[in-house]
Design a protein around this motif. Sequence first.
Motif, PDB file in Angstrom:
ATOM      1  N   ARG A 102     -36.023  55.161  82.855  1.00 32.75           N
ATOM      2  CA  ARG A 102     -35.827  56.584  83.129  1.00 32.75           C
ATOM      3  C   ARG A 102     -35.120  57.244  81.948  1.00 32.75           C
ATOM      4  N   LEU A 103     -35.621  58.410  81.542  1.00 33.14           N
ATOM      5  CA  LEU A 103     -34.922  59.245  80.572  1.00 33.14           C
ATOM      6  C   LEU A 103     -34.235  60.338  81.368  1.00 33.14           C
ATOM      7  N   MET A 104     -32.912  60.290  81.408  1.00 31.12           N
ATOM      8  CA  MET A 104     -32.146  61.264  82.181  1.00 31.12           C
ATOM      9  C   MET A 104     -31.207  62.015  81.243  1.00 31.12           C
ATOM     10  N   PHE A 105     -30.888  63.242  81.625  1.00 27.89           N
ATOM     11  CA  PHE A 105     -29.992  64.086  80.850  1.00 27.89           C
ATOM     12  C   PHE A 105     -28.739  64.335  81.666  1.00 27.89           C
ATOM     13  N   GLN A 106     -27.574  64.163  81.037  1.00 26.83           N
ATOM     14  CA  GLN A 106     -26.291  64.217  81.735  1.00 26.83           C
ATOM     15  C   GLN A 106     -25.426  65.340  81.187  1.00 26.83           C
ATOM     16  N   ASP A 107     -24.614  65.907  82.070  1.00 31.85           N
ATOM     17  CA  ASP A 107     -23.620  66.890  81.664  1.00 31.85           C
ATOM     18  C   ASP A 107     -22.657  67.066  82.823  1.00 31.85           C
ATOM     19  N   GLU A 108     -21.605  67.830  82.578  1.00 26.92           N
ATOM     20  CA  GLU A 108     -20.652  68.159  83.630  1.00 26.92           C
ATOM     21  C   GLU A 108     -20.355  69.647  83.555  1.00 26.92           C
ATOM     22  N   ALA A 109     -19.982  70.193  84.717  1.00 24.77           N
ATOM     23  CA  ALA A 109     -19.690  71.630  84.791  1.00 24.77           C
ATOM     24  C   ALA A 109     -18.555  71.845  85.772  1.00 24.77           C
ATOM     25  N   GLY A 110     -17.753  72.873  85.510  1.00 28.90           N
ATOM     26  CA  GLY A 110     -16.641  73.212  86.391  1.00 28.90           C
ATOM     27  C   GLY A 110     -17.017  74.339  87.345  1.00 28.90           C
TER      28      GLY A 110
END
Length: 188
Positions: A21-29
């Motif tokens: 799997r090619l997944m894209f990660q990030d975080e947000a407040g």
Amino acid sequence: MKATVESDFSDLNRDKYKSVRLMFQDEAGFGRINKPKYCWCKKGTRPSVPCHHIREYRYVYGAVEPLTGESCFVVIPHCNTESMNVFLEELSNTFPRDKIILACDGAAWHKSGSLKIPENIELIFIPPYTPEMNPIEQIWKEIRKRGFKNEVFQTLQKVVDRLCDTICSLSKETIKSITGRDWILSCF
């Protein structure tokens, strides 16, 4: 724009993993401070939009797969290496039989020496200062549009509840339509 993933997958045991799997990660407040947005009102009247300036936040760590619309989200109190470790463990447990190539930005906690990367996850990094290359950024915009427009929350728990409800309302098809960019899909 053409993207390539250069990595040595020669050690990838095809019997061990069901798929890659090619997944894209990030975080947000998300929190109790809000920014008023445009809204409809009766002609000749000015809309009344409540506004809060209380700075209480929770963070969402997320990963999306543009090809299938699969995703994994975790709401966490902090944005640091320890929280990233919790997220990586949850992501690994969500897709235990898959090899996950996880594209991240260059946040310090993504490259920390104390980061514990599960065996089935390999991190790759998008170039610095290019959030437009990370399609999960558009998911954050969609969540804010769906669940956080012109509303004041009385408690942080109500923010978390709304956040969880809004994330759960995102179908795989919605995630695919928002994140499925040609340069990503052409990799597969």
